[in-house]
Design a protein around this motif. Sequence first.
Motif, short mmCIF file in Angstrom:
data_model
loop_
_atom_site.label_atom_id
_atom_site.label_comp_id
_atom_site.label_asym_id
_atom_site.label_seq_id
_atom_site.Cartn_x
_atom_site.Cartn_y
_atom_site.Cartn_z
N THR A 76 10.17 0.33 3.82
CA THR A 76 9.16 0.32 4.88
C THR A 76 8.13 -0.81 4.76
O THR A 76 7.73 -1.38 5.78
N VAL A 77 7.68 -1.12 3.55
CA VAL A 77 6.65 -2.16 3.40
C VAL A 77 7.14 -3.51 3.93
O VAL A 77 6.46 -4.14 4.76
N SER A 233 13.46 -14.30 4.81
CA SER A 233 14.21 -13.85 3.63
C SER A 233 13.35 -13.92 2.38
O SER A 233 13.31 -12.98 1.58
N VAL A 234 12.62 -15.03 2.21
CA VAL A 234 11.74 -15.17 1.05
C VAL A 234 10.61 -14.14 1.11
O VAL A 234 10.25 -13.53 0.10
N ALA A 235 10.04 -13.94 2.31
CA ALA A 235 8.97 -12.96 2.46
C ALA A 235 9.47 -11.56 2.12
O ALA A 235 8.74 -10.77 1.50
N PHE A 241 9.03 -7.00 -4.19
CA PHE A 241 8.36 -6.91 -5.49
C PHE A 241 7.09 -6.07 -5.38
O PHE A 241 6.79 -5.24 -6.25
N ILE A 242 6.33 -6.29 -4.30
CA ILE A 242 5.10 -5.52 -4.09
C ILE A 242 5.41 -4.04 -3.92
O ILE A 242 4.72 -3.17 -4.46
N ALA A 243 6.46 -3.73 -3.16
CA ALA A 243 6.82 -2.33 -2.91
C ALA A 243 7.27 -1.61 -4.18
O ALA A 243 7.07 -0.41 -4.32
N LEU A 244 7.86 -2.35 -5.10
CA LEU A 244 8.30 -1.74 -6.35
C LEU A 244 7.16 -1.57 -7.34
O LEU A 244 7.32 -0.95 -8.39
N ASP A 245 6.00 -2.12 -7.03
CA ASP A 245 4.83 -1.95 -7.88
C ASP A 245 3.92 -0.87 -7.28
O ASP A 245 4.01 0.29 -7.66
#
Length: 313
Positions: A76-77, A233-235, A241-245
């Motif tokens: 979702t993020v 794609s890069v975004a 990474f942010i969502a997994l933190d």
Amino acid sequence: MRHGVARFVTGFLALPLALYLFYVVWPFVQAAGYSLTDWGGYSDTQNFVGLDNYVRLLSDELIRKAFWHNVFFLITVPLFTIALALFLAFLLNVGGREDRAGIRGVFGSGIYKIIFFFPQVLSLVVIAVMWQQIYRSDGQGLINGLMIKLGLVDADNPIAFTADPEPFLGVPAVLWWLLLIAVWSGAGFYMVLFSAAMQSIPKDIYEAALLDGASRFHTFFKITLPLLRDTVSVAWVYLGFIALDMYALVFVMTPSQGGPNHASEIFASVLNFTAFQKGQFGYACAMGVALAIFTILLAAAQLRITRRDRIEY
């Protein structure tokens, strides 16, 4: 001459590379080593247990719940943040009226960019504290106070935004409220990123499409989005990474131990509690290594799937 250049380049790279290996790579290697022990963190006793910690991960119900909460944010993020950022960037660059100067953004687009980007100058902890006051469930928060004034909520029973374990669309409601903060705080940065990418697209392409009768809707999906595929794609990888933190946001916004029924528990919060509250650093290191491996594989798969030949225009 070549040998001289090689020595010159090596001399500049040696110190940064040594610092990187010592402060970044070596701690990862240490964590992988500790994950194979029963180290408690506060003593020198380290008994080798092999892969027992990793086997334990597979049967840990709390880890399984936290992992699926991270998967929810992982989907979702990036999805909502990129969608909102693309919409805003398109409006601010090519969403205005046509005139003799060609296609331009909406009126005041420069001011809007500053306003939307503003959350990026604040740390995530400051943002979390601010939204903590907005979500207050004692009737003094901004949302609850407004709804009480409008008669939509009972003053004796305000909405508990950050401690609501009740599911909404199969997911604890508190995760949706945290998602709102993550999207609000991140959309401005990616709006600027996409705006910069859009400005590199020749305006002649948009003008030709409009002359051919294409609507703004078709222009976005047939021209803008395909040409921004690499940037998107890069975004998506960065937002993954942010969502997994999400640890800082969850730690500040929600009660300890994820609230009722661990409704807001995520992988990083379980790792922190396991290490510093339970004193099981070996098991916590196994969690960190597993999360790192999952993140690397996910990023590699994402970049592999979205890879294509470069488009020149």
